[in-house]
Design an enzyme around this catalytic site. Structure first.
Site: not given
Ligand code: 5GP
Ligand code: ZN
Length: 134
Positions: A30-31, A93, A99, A101
């Site tokens: 994750d970035i 989300q 996905h 984590h």
């Molecule tokens: P969510 O909030 O949907 O559960 O998690 C999405 C995750 O994707 C976030 O933790 C965010 O940091 C990560 N993320 C968003 N864009 C990118 C990207 O371009 N590359 C990577 N490696 N992670 C990303």
């Protein structure tokens, strides 16, 4: 160019730091990491969230997350693991491609639970159980 960031990563249009790849899943850093080694596990095929995924796809993601958790634990010497899977806006989300984590944890890392711990009301617990199981 794919409209979905994670499909872009699967297709190689968007660079990523790959941790593990299987036939059906990809795991990459994750970035915006919550902790050192924070990894995302996705199915290669686009699916929105837990509710849209078939049981086999979800099982593949979960099995890959388990492999990743073990790799992170052994390589980074983490003391614990936290797994999150957010589905839909109300479930926090932000990227709408399923996905998980996988977050390596250390007792000193300062992360905290996103909810306050308080005992549930007995009557409400009984009522919700009835609603779920009837
Ligand atoms: P969510 O909030 O949907 O559960 O998690 C999405 C995750 O994707 C976030 O933790 C965010 O940091 C990560 N993320 C968003 N864009 C990118 C990207 O371009 N590359 C990577 N490696 N992670 C990303
Ligand atoms: Zn996608």
């Amino acid at each position: 160019m794919s409209e979905c960031i994670f499909c872009g990563i699967v297709g190689g249009e968007i660079p990523s730091r790959k941790v593990l790849e299987t036939d059906s899943c990809l795991a990459f850093l994750d970035i915006f990491p919550a902790n050192r080694g924070h990894t995302l596990v996705i199915p290669k095929r686009h699916v929105l969230d837990i509710h849209e995924a078939d049981a086999g796809t979800y099982a593949d993601v979960a099995a890959t997350a388990k492999k990743v958790a073990d790799i992170l634990q052994s390589k980074l010497n983490s003391e614990g693991t936290t797994i999150f899977q957010m589905s839909r806006e109300a479930g926090w989300q932000t990227v709408f491609h399923l996905h998980m984590h996988v977050i390596p944890r250390w007792s000193s890392d300062g992360l905290h639970k996103p909810w306050d711990i308080a005992p549930g009301n007995e009557a409400e617990l009984d009522q919700v159980l009835q609603q779920i199981t009837k």
